[in-house]
Motif scaffolding. Structure first.
Motif, mmCIF file in Angstrom:
data_model
loop_
_atom_site.group_PDB
_atom_site.id
_atom_site.type_symbol
_atom_site.label_atom_id
_atom_site.label_comp_id
_atom_site.label_asym_id
_atom_site.label_seq_id
_atom_site.Cartn_x
_atom_site.Cartn_y
_atom_site.Cartn_z
ATOM 1 N N ASP A 75 -44.772 25.729 -17.943
ATOM 2 C CA ASP A 75 -45.809 25.889 -16.914
ATOM 3 C C ASP A 75 -45.720 24.784 -15.873
ATOM 4 O O ASP A 75 -45.882 25.039 -14.659
ATOM 5 N N LYS A 76 -45.468 23.554 -16.320
ATOM 6 C CA LYS A 76 -45.351 22.460 -15.373
ATOM 7 C C LYS A 76 -44.122 22.625 -14.489
ATOM 8 O O LYS A 76 -44.162 22.353 -13.283
ATOM 9 N N ASP A 87 -42.723 25.358 -13.552
ATOM 10 C CA ASP A 87 -42.978 26.403 -12.553
ATOM 11 C C ASP A 87 -43.904 25.899 -11.445
ATOM 12 O O ASP A 87 -43.714 26.220 -10.262
ATOM 13 N N SER A 88 -44.914 25.108 -11.822
ATOM 14 C CA SER A 88 -45.859 24.623 -10.812
ATOM 15 C C SER A 88 -45.261 23.515 -9.949
ATOM 16 O O SER A 88 -45.641 23.369 -8.783
#
Length: 385
Positions: free
Chosen positions: A55-56, A58-59
């Motif tokens: 998730d990190k 991708d962000s």
């Protein structure tokens, strides 16, 4: 854990809400490399770190620019032969970075960074609806393997290239890679025990370490002791010159140290009793450092000599801490924190300091000594912490 406390109270997290950022700007993801890779999957299980940071990744995204060639005129027929002018337009901005840290190893760090690099490339190619050929990933793996083998930091730190480079390069651990890791481990063992002193002295000198200055002063004094009689005619040495100029780079202040010792006779029953009469004898006195020594903190049995149980020391540490931080009995205006503790069988030493004095303390070192005493130094032992 103190490291987690520093992360939680980081200025990056304190200012996150004031600048319109939701959540913490600085976060940690803990990954137990040994626990994940000790199974049958081996180092391939290291890829499980993806689920923690996907998730990190991708962000965070990546930097994407569109570069346009702007000529001096817009007419293609009359374009000047002069140098072209390029303009870049930012399409996508990178919003974060990963900092990879391992407690005592650069090799595992390099392996995790390889996975993060692969995740960033997959994200970029996925946005373009493209897939990289197998040869591309082989070259990517070789690039990071060379980074671990050839980077100067690894050789300065450990004396050899990185371990696990065979897995990083080929995606699996081969017999030749295991033999290479064993050879590197043996080389590191030799360097750390026999050839590391010169490197450590150089690092201490570059960092202006107190250990290096003390070593130089001791060496000079030793040489002067062998040549007594000529000391008065020689020019001042480094210790004398340093002492004369201490006012230029140092300041001094008076501190109060409380030191006490207690023979417990192997008993643990007194840990619940009130210790304020011993640890807080004078009203209004607030020592900056509290050093408490214990003798026979455990029963001197053969089992304790072979493998000392630290539970008894930890209980007394907590008892001392609670007593000296008791505002009603010791009237201390500042909190005491444990600086260091050590134990060698029955001898133990715990040192507490005021939290306000921590900024002035560095390079805390400790040592434990076991010396044979008695008849011809063959029987009985004396311990020192």
């Amino acid at each position: 854990m103190r490291y987690q406390q520093h992360v939680q109270h980081s200025p990056l997290n304190q200012t996150a809400g004031s600048i319109g950022v939701t959540g913490n700007r600085l976060t940690t993801s803990q990954f137990d490399f040994h626990a994940e890779t000790k199974g049958p999957g081996g180092y391939e299980a290291a890829s499980m770190v993806r689920r923690l940071i996907q998730d990190k990744a991708d962000s965070f995204a990546y930097l994407l620019c569109d570069i346009t060639d702007k000529s001096r005129t817009t007419d293609m027929d009359v374009r000047s032969n002069g140098p072209s002018r390029q303009e870049s337009t930012v399409i996508l901005q990178q919003e974060g970075i990963f900092r990879t840290n391992c407690l005592d190893c650069l090799d595992r760090t390099n392996l995790i960074q390889t996975i993060i690099s692969q995740m960033a490339l997959e994200l970029f190619l996925g946005h373009r609806s493209e897939r990289a050929p197998a040869d591309f990933w082989v070259r990517h793996a070789s690039l990071w393997a060379d980074n671990g083998d050839l980077k100067a930091l690894s050789k300065i730190y450990a004396g050899t290239g990185a371990l696990k480079s065979s897995f990083t390069r080929h995606g699996k651990m081969s017999l030749a890679g295991a033999i290479a890791d064993a050879r590197k481990s043996a080389t590191r063992l030799y360097i750390n025990n026999f050839a590391d002193k010169g490197r450590q002295i150089t690092i201490d000198m570059l960092l202006n370490s107190d250990r290096f200055i003390y070593m130089i002063q001791s060496t000079i004094m030793l040489l002067r002791s062998f040549k007594s009689g000529t000391t008065q005619t020689r020019k001042p040495g480094l210790p004398q010159l340093t002492w004369r100029r201490t006012h230029e780079f140092s300041t001094s202040e008076t501190i109060c140290i409380w030191a006490g010792t207690f023979n417990l006779n192997g008993k643990g029953s007194g840990v619940r009793e009130d210790l304020s009469a011993w640890l807080c004898p004078s009203a209004g006195v607030e020592p900056d450092i509290v050093a408490v020594g214990f003798q026979e903190i455990v029963e001197l049995s053969p089992q304790q000599v072979m493998s000392t149980d630290p539970v008894r020391r930890q209980e007394w540490e907590e008892a001392v801490r609670l007593t000296i931080n008791n505002k009603k009995k010791c009237a201390s205006r500042d909190e005491y924190v444990l600086l260091r503790s050590g134990q060698l069988v029955g001898a133990a030493l715990v040192v507490f300091v005021k939290s306000s004095a921590l900024k002035n303390i560095k390079n805390v070192e400790g040592s434990v000594k076991k010396v044979r005493t008695g008849a011809s130094r063959r029987y009985g032992k004396a311990y020192g912490v």
